[in-house]
Motif scaffolding. Structure first.
Motif, mmCIF file in Angstrom:
data_model
loop_
_atom_site.group_PDB
_atom_site.id
_atom_site.type_symbol
_atom_site.label_atom_id
_atom_site.label_comp_id
_atom_site.label_asym_id
_atom_site.label_seq_id
_atom_site.Cartn_x
_atom_site.Cartn_y
_atom_site.Cartn_z
ATOM 1 N N THR A 248 -5.265 2.092 -10.231
ATOM 2 C CA THR A 248 -5.740 3.458 -10.489
ATOM 3 C C THR A 248 -4.630 4.327 -11.101
ATOM 4 O O THR A 248 -4.838 4.989 -12.120
ATOM 5 N N ARG B 87 -7.151 3.861 -2.643
ATOM 6 C CA ARG B 87 -7.566 3.743 -4.040
ATOM 7 C C ARG B 87 -7.332 2.303 -4.493
ATOM 8 O O ARG B 87 -6.410 1.644 -4.014
ATOM 9 N N GLU B 88 -8.159 1.830 -5.424
ATOM 10 C CA GLU B 88 -8.048 0.431 -5.819
ATOM 11 C C GLU B 88 -6.823 0.200 -6.693
ATOM 12 O O GLU B 88 -6.326 1.131 -7.351
ATOM 13 N N HIS B 89 -6.358 -1.049 -6.649
ATOM 14 C CA HIS B 89 -5.200 -1.438 -7.466
ATOM 15 C C HIS B 89 -5.406 -1.012 -8.926
ATOM 16 O O HIS B 89 -6.480 -1.214 -9.483
ATOM 17 N N GLU C 124 -2.645 3.971 -2.248
ATOM 18 C CA GLU C 124 -3.193 3.019 -3.229
ATOM 19 C C GLU C 124 -2.689 1.607 -2.938
ATOM 20 O O GLU C 124 -1.549 1.416 -2.526
ATOM 21 N N ARG C 125 -3.547 0.628 -3.176
ATOM 22 C CA ARG C 125 -3.110 -0.759 -3.058
ATOM 23 C C ARG C 125 -2.468 -1.202 -4.368
ATOM 24 O O ARG C 125 -3.089 -1.096 -5.432
ATOM 25 N N ASP D 248 0.879 -1.164 0.000
ATOM 26 C CA ASP D 248 0.000 0.000 0.000
ATOM 27 C C ASP D 248 0.910 1.205 0.000
ATOM 28 O O ASP D 248 1.636 1.447 0.972
#
Ligand code: GTQ
Length: 341
Positions: free
Chosen positions: A189, A185-187, A126-127, A122
């Motif tokens: 992005t 934020r999702e992986h 964001e991940r 992370d």
């Protein structure tokens, strides 16, 4: 003055100035004014280090270690933790279900995923899910935590520019005190925004670090394969591409240049040297590297260091892919970088 008087006077002079904490420039070591460093070439076998990483994981808990890392320390830089005068490299292992708590520091970091699925970092809110061969960016002073949601060990290479912050007296580090599971934020992005020949319309040229966060291996591999199908290889490097900051075309870090190269089966490179000491991590294939006349065989995931201005040549038995990073970005910015083929 007689010769004897002169030598007495010089001895006195030397003693007196030493007490003043000054030294005569005319006694400076010759080697101080030549390219290259005291660093030694070295290859680390992944098969050996992997066993020790697994062992470390059973001996030292993630809580004890915070980051469970075996540091690749140059044999000529004992006690520094550095692989060259300007770079740090370590192999980090994270077992299924483990997390490494969030922290941040002034050094920039890169991760290069060696093995395992399910690992993530992370970073910067964001991940980022990491797959083998992916290169992940951790911009300096951004919070980062790691984890493994898979069912096998995950191992990656950490590359940091810690020697720079050490050199400048600018090493800061702190642990995250807030809620680590706050909104991420999702992986993908950042990759969708910056990795598609697009930029957010109001994107301001911000920091000097690449905003893309991850450079997936599948894309890098395809770019190299396309070049190999259509172009002629460089006599020393084969097909070599450097990773770019998509917002400005420069290196991903202000200090570190990062690259991937493809060597066709049977490739035999000409000798080459440059002033950027470089850390290489073999991704696929087998071959040998000769560094200042010393030969090292390499297999997948082996890591080797070519110190500044050491001549080296690469040979590939089978088709080979090699990841690398160096301090070339900093040297270019400062006007120091040189190469010779
Ligand atoms: O994962 O944040 O190898 O902070 C050395 C310092 C890894 C990390 C290292 C670090 C990290």
């Amino acid at each position: 003055m007689t010769a004897k008087d002169l030598s007495l006077a010089l001895a006195n002079f030397s003693r007196e100035i030493a007490a003043l904490d000054v030294m005569p420039l005319w006694e400076r070591r010759e080697s101080a004014m030549r390219p290259g460093t005291e660093c030694a070439p070295r290859l680390w076998r992944y098969s050996e280090l992997r066993l020790k990483l697994i062992e470390a994981a059973s001996l030292i808990s993630k809580e004890q270690a915070e980051r469970r890392v075996l540091v690749l320390e140059n044999p000529k830089l004992k006690g520094t933790t550095f692989i060259t005068n300007s770079l740090y490299a370590g192999l980090q292992i994270i077992q299924p279900g483990e997390v490494a708590r969030s922290h941040r520091h002034t050094p920039n970091a890169l991760r290069f995923l060696m093995e395992g699925e399910g690992g993530y970092t992370d970073v910067g809110g964001e991940r980022v899910i990491m797959h083998p061969g992916d290169f992940v960016v951790t911009p300096n002073w951004s919070w980062h935590a790691h984890g493994n949601e898979g069912s096998c060990p995950v191992v990656w290479l950490d590359g940091l520019d810690t020697p720079f912050t050490r050199f400048f007296g600018a090493t800061f580090r702190e642990n995250y005190a807030g809620n680590e599971n706050a909104h991420l934020r999702e992986h993908g992005t950042a990759l969708a925004a910056f990795g598609s020949n697009l930029l957010p319309v109001d994107y301001k040229q911000g920091g000097a670090v690449s905003p893309v966060l991850v450079y997936p291996y599948a894309r890098t591999r395809e770019a190299l394969a396309a070049a190999a199908r259509n172009d002629a290889p460089h006599p020393a490097h084969g097909f070599k591409m450097r990773y770019a900051n998509p917002a400005n075309g420069r290196h991903p870090f202000p200090t570190m240049a990062v690259a991937m190269q493809f060597l066709p089966a049977g490739f035999s490179g000409v000798p080459y040297r440059s002033t950027d000491g470089t850390v290489f991590a073999v991704v696929e294939g087998e071959g040998e590297v000769e560094i200042d006349g010393e030969r090292f065989d390499f297999s997948p995931h082996d890591i080797f260091v070519v110190p500044s201005w050491c001549s080296y040549r690469l040979r590939a038995k089978h088709q080979t892919v090699i990841f690398s990073f160096s301090d070339r970005a900093a040297q270019e910015a400062l006007g120091f970088w040189r190469e010779q083929s």
